[in-house]
Design an enzyme around this catalytic site. Structure first.
Site, mmCIF file in Angstrom:
data_model
loop_
_atom_site.group_PDB
_atom_site.id
_atom_site.type_symbol
_atom_site.label_atom_id
_atom_site.label_comp_id
_atom_site.label_asym_id
_atom_site.label_seq_id
_atom_site.Cartn_x
_atom_site.Cartn_y
_atom_site.Cartn_z
ATOM 1 N N GLU A 145 4.393 11.028 -3.144
ATOM 2 C CA GLU A 145 4.832 9.675 -2.753
ATOM 3 C C GLU A 145 3.619 8.980 -2.170
ATOM 4 O O GLU A 145 3.140 9.346 -1.093
ATOM 5 C CB GLU A 145 5.982 9.781 -1.750
ATOM 6 N N CYS A 165 4.240 1.914 3.444
ATOM 7 C CA CYS A 165 3.882 2.066 2.031
ATOM 8 C C CYS A 165 4.626 1.070 1.149
ATOM 9 O O CYS A 165 4.094 0.566 0.168
ATOM 10 C CB CYS A 165 4.195 3.483 1.577
ATOM 11 N N GLU A 169 -4.617 -1.404 -1.766
ATOM 12 C CA GLU A 169 -3.702 -1.304 -0.630
ATOM 13 C C GLU A 169 -4.483 -1.434 0.679
ATOM 14 O O GLU A 169 -5.414 -0.678 0.924
ATOM 15 C CB GLU A 169 -2.994 0.060 -0.669
ATOM 16 N N LYS A 196 2.433 20.468 7.268
ATOM 17 C CA LYS A 196 1.136 20.066 7.845
ATOM 18 C C LYS A 196 1.225 18.566 8.133
ATOM 19 O O LYS A 196 1.075 17.739 7.240
ATOM 20 C CB LYS A 196 0.027 20.354 6.831
HETATM 21 P P1 NAD Z 1 -3.933 10.476 3.663
HETATM 22 O O1 NAD Z 1 -3.838 10.738 2.217
HETATM 23 O O2 NAD Z 1 -5.260 10.201 4.255
HETATM 24 O O3 NAD Z 1 -3.330 11.696 4.502
HETATM 25 C C1 NAD Z 1 -2.021 12.173 4.290
HETATM 26 C C2 NAD Z 1 -1.966 13.641 4.640
HETATM 27 O O4 NAD Z 1 -2.793 14.361 3.741
HETATM 28 C C3 NAD Z 1 -2.446 13.985 6.036
HETATM 29 O O5 NAD Z 1 -1.604 14.973 6.593
HETATM 30 C C4 NAD Z 1 -3.829 14.562 5.787
HETATM 31 O O6 NAD Z 1 -4.235 15.466 6.769
HETATM 32 C C5 NAD Z 1 -3.619 15.259 4.467
HETATM 33 N N1 NAD Z 1 -4.842 15.511 3.689
HETATM 34 C C6 NAD Z 1 -5.982 14.769 3.649
HETATM 35 N N2 NAD Z 1 -6.875 15.316 2.795
HETATM 36 C C7 NAD Z 1 -6.288 16.426 2.284
HETATM 37 C C8 NAD Z 1 -6.700 17.404 1.324
HETATM 38 N N3 NAD Z 1 -7.903 17.360 0.745
HETATM 39 N N4 NAD Z 1 -5.835 18.389 1.007
HETATM 40 C C9 NAD Z 1 -4.605 18.443 1.570
HETATM 41 N N5 NAD Z 1 -4.173 17.557 2.485
HETATM 42 C C10 NAD Z 1 -5.002 16.549 2.840
HETATM 43 O O7 NAD Z 1 -2.921 9.279 3.953
HETATM 44 P P2 NAD Z 1 -2.613 8.550 5.334
HETATM 45 O O8 NAD Z 1 -3.746 7.657 5.685
HETATM 46 O O9 NAD Z 1 -2.154 9.555 6.331
HETATM 47 O O10 NAD Z 1 -1.336 7.694 4.928
HETATM 48 C C11 NAD Z 1 -1.410 6.421 4.397
HETATM 49 C C12 NAD Z 1 -1.099 6.463 2.919
HETATM 50 O O11 NAD Z 1 0.170 7.071 2.710
HETATM 51 C C13 NAD Z 1 -0.978 5.072 2.324
HETATM 52 O O12 NAD Z 1 -1.583 5.053 1.057
HETATM 53 C C14 NAD Z 1 0.525 4.882 2.215
HETATM 54 O O13 NAD Z 1 0.930 3.947 1.258
HETATM 55 C C15 NAD Z 1 0.968 6.251 1.862
HETATM 56 N N6 NAD Z 1 2.394 6.417 2.160
HETATM 57 C C16 NAD Z 1 3.263 6.545 1.103
HETATM 58 C C17 NAD Z 1 4.631 6.675 1.355
HETATM 59 C C18 NAD Z 1 5.618 6.808 0.234
HETATM 60 O O14 NAD Z 1 6.754 7.197 0.487
HETATM 61 N N7 NAD Z 1 5.258 6.494 -1.005
HETATM 62 C C19 NAD Z 1 5.100 6.683 2.675
HETATM 63 C C20 NAD Z 1 4.176 6.544 3.706
HETATM 64 C C21 NAD Z 1 2.820 6.426 3.440
#
Ligand code: NAD
Length: 486
Positions: A253, A286, A384, A178
């Protein structure tokens, strides 16, 4: 339904059981470059999630029994397909998430190819020495676990997706991916590539949709064997609660607030160069070392040099090879980033560079920003931002520098700049983080464990750690030959 994006035909529907599947509900996919609507993407819900898990379960019966050699060959064919389409994938990704085209061409898409090749090859050399217990032979095997649900963010879509898809498929699991609703397109192209590479129907499924609907439905399905998620801490909490109900293992992650610690003995050009790299991907990384912690003796010199480098950054269209800093991903995200900066100023911080949207460019472009004098414990030092916003603070001793670096609920990464090897070892040992870089940044080897400490993650992936997660690791104990005879 399809859209023509950067001259590439991209399906906007799901890919389930080897077929394109539309949804009545659709959501708008908007390009960060100019905020134009790229297309109306299928918005999955409970029905599509169930159907995708059905398809993945049924495909698992065969895929889970294929030999490692067959799986590795299939992954290499997918890698070949990605390699042949690098220019297309790079161009579509840039339209979709606004990250630099030149990075996609040179770094990101080749890394996607490497994700497939690496895990294909690693699978073939996965071994554990058999060991003996009073004449009994213990044999460890990595057995396929079942259906893996993979949920990913928008900041590096295809790279982060395939960093999970490749090991999950290598492990013999089948996958429901997804992608983030802000960058759904390259996952759809990956489905085309996988089909062309001969991956059987149902082995890789892509469900498009909004997280709270499609994502929530997928992670609630009790038939799922593994959930791997990259994204924000609040979403991880929501997923963890659903996974806990079914006792499904998770790998998370998550976000970071990583320090970049510069000691007085550091090579100053190197330190400043590493600091300016933290604006890459318009700060939407991230791992970014967004808290610059600089020893007091070199603080002013460091800041002066950094300001010169920030002034030289070129902001603009991410398709232009001369651009250094592109747009933020959405208007809501730009406003969120700006909110952090405004509240920091209200808290008493000083803006040394940037500090707001780029009014010359308009759109979603936010100026590379450097903030000083933020009060201890204030939001800009603890939360963040995920945008082109760095803070700078000074410290007086090694002990204080390490303490400040660790003073956060995150623990994703840390960067240290020093010319003293003994100090480098001491400080690296004292930092609480999944990855520590000394005099370098973003050197990633897929053999290494990757993940976060504290709220930055749960578990590790990479090399054997990926197989430990995506497999059911089994120990079979064989009595000495002849002992079972009656
Ligand atoms: P997000 O948590 O808003 O969304 C990530 C994914 O989760 C999306 O596909 C979204 O549709 C899905 N999602 C949202 N709500 C959900 C739910 N209730 N159930 C299941 N899936 C759901 O994050 P974002 O804004 O897309 O990404 C930014 C974040 O990701 C930042 O905090 C960043 O640091 C982190 N990030 C971490 C890494 C790592 O490797 N540690 C890498 C990249 C980004």
């Amino acid at each position: 339904m399809t859209a023509r994006v950067a001259d590439v035909e991209v399906s906007l529907d799901h890919w389930i059981g080897g077929e394109r599947v539309p949804s009545d509900e659709r959501f708008e996919d908007v390009s960060p470059i100019d905020e134009r609507v790229i297309g109306e993407v299928a918005a999955g819900g409970a029905d599509e999630a169930r159907r995708a898990v059905d398809a993945a379960l049924s495909a698992f019966e065969t895929w889970g029994r294929t030999s490692p050699a067959e799986r590795a060959a299939a992954l290499h064919r997918v890698a070949d397909g990605v390699e042949a389409r690098i220019p297309e994938l790079a161009a579509v990704e840039t339209e979709d998430n606004g990250a630099l085209l030149r990075s996609h061409l040179r770094g990101v898409m080749p890394r996607v190819v490497h994700n497939f090749r690496f895990f294909a090859d690693w699978l073939l050399q996965l071994r554990h020495e058999d060991f003996d217990t009073r004449g009994h032979r213990n044999h460890v095997s990595w057995d396929p676990a079942g259906v893996a649900v993979l949920i990913t963010p928008w900041n590096a879509p295809l790279m982060l997706e395939t960093w999970k898809v490749a090991p999950a498929l290598a492990a013999g699991d089948t996958v429901v991916l997804k992608p983030a609703e802000w960058s759904p397109l390259t996952a759809s192209l990956l489905a085309d590539v996988a089909a062309e590479a001969g991956l059987p129907p149902g082995v890789l499924n892509v469900v498009q949709g909004v997280g709270e609907e499609a994502g929530a439905a997928l992670v609630s399905d009790p038939r799922v064997a593994r959930i791997s998620f990259t994204g924000s801490v609040p979403t991880a909490r929501a997923i963890a609660a659903r996974a806990a109900a079914n006792l499904v293992p998770v790998s998370f992650e998550l976000g970071g607030k990583s320090p970049l610690v510069v000691f007085g003995d550091a090579d100053m050009d190197l330190a400043v160069g590493l600091a300016v790299e933290q604006y890459d991907n318009a700060g939407q990384v991230c791992l970014a070392g967004t808290r610059l912690l600089v020893e007091a003796s070199v603080h002013d010199r460091f800041v002066a040099q950094l300001l010169d480098r920030i002034a030289a950054l070129r902001q603009g269209d991410p398709r232009d090879p001369a651009t250094d800093v592109g747009p933020q991903v959405t208007r809501a995200h730009l406003e969120r980033v700006d909110g952090f900066v405004r509240r920091a100023v209200a808290d008493g911080a000083t803006v040394l560079a940037g500090g707001g949207p780029n009014t010359e460019l308009g759109g979603l472009y936010y100026r590379p920003t450097l903030i000083a004098d933020a009060p201890e414990g204030s939001e800009i030092l603890t939360e963040e931002v995920f945008g082109p916003v760095l803070t700078v603070q000074s410290f007086d001793s090694e002990e204080q520098g390490v303490a400040m670096a660790n003073a956060t609920r995150f623990g994703l990464a840390a960067t240290v700049v020093t010319s003293d090897d003994a100090r480098a070892e001491r400080v690296a040992a004292g930092l609480v983080a999944g990855t520590v870089w000394v005099n370098c940044f973003f050197v990633r080897d897929l053999r290494a464990p990757f993940g976060g400490s504290k709220e930055s993650g749960v578990g590790r992936e990479g090399g054997n750690w990926s197989f430990d997660f995506y497999c059911d690791v089994k120990n079979s104990v064989f009595a000495p030959s002849g002992q079972g005879r009656t």
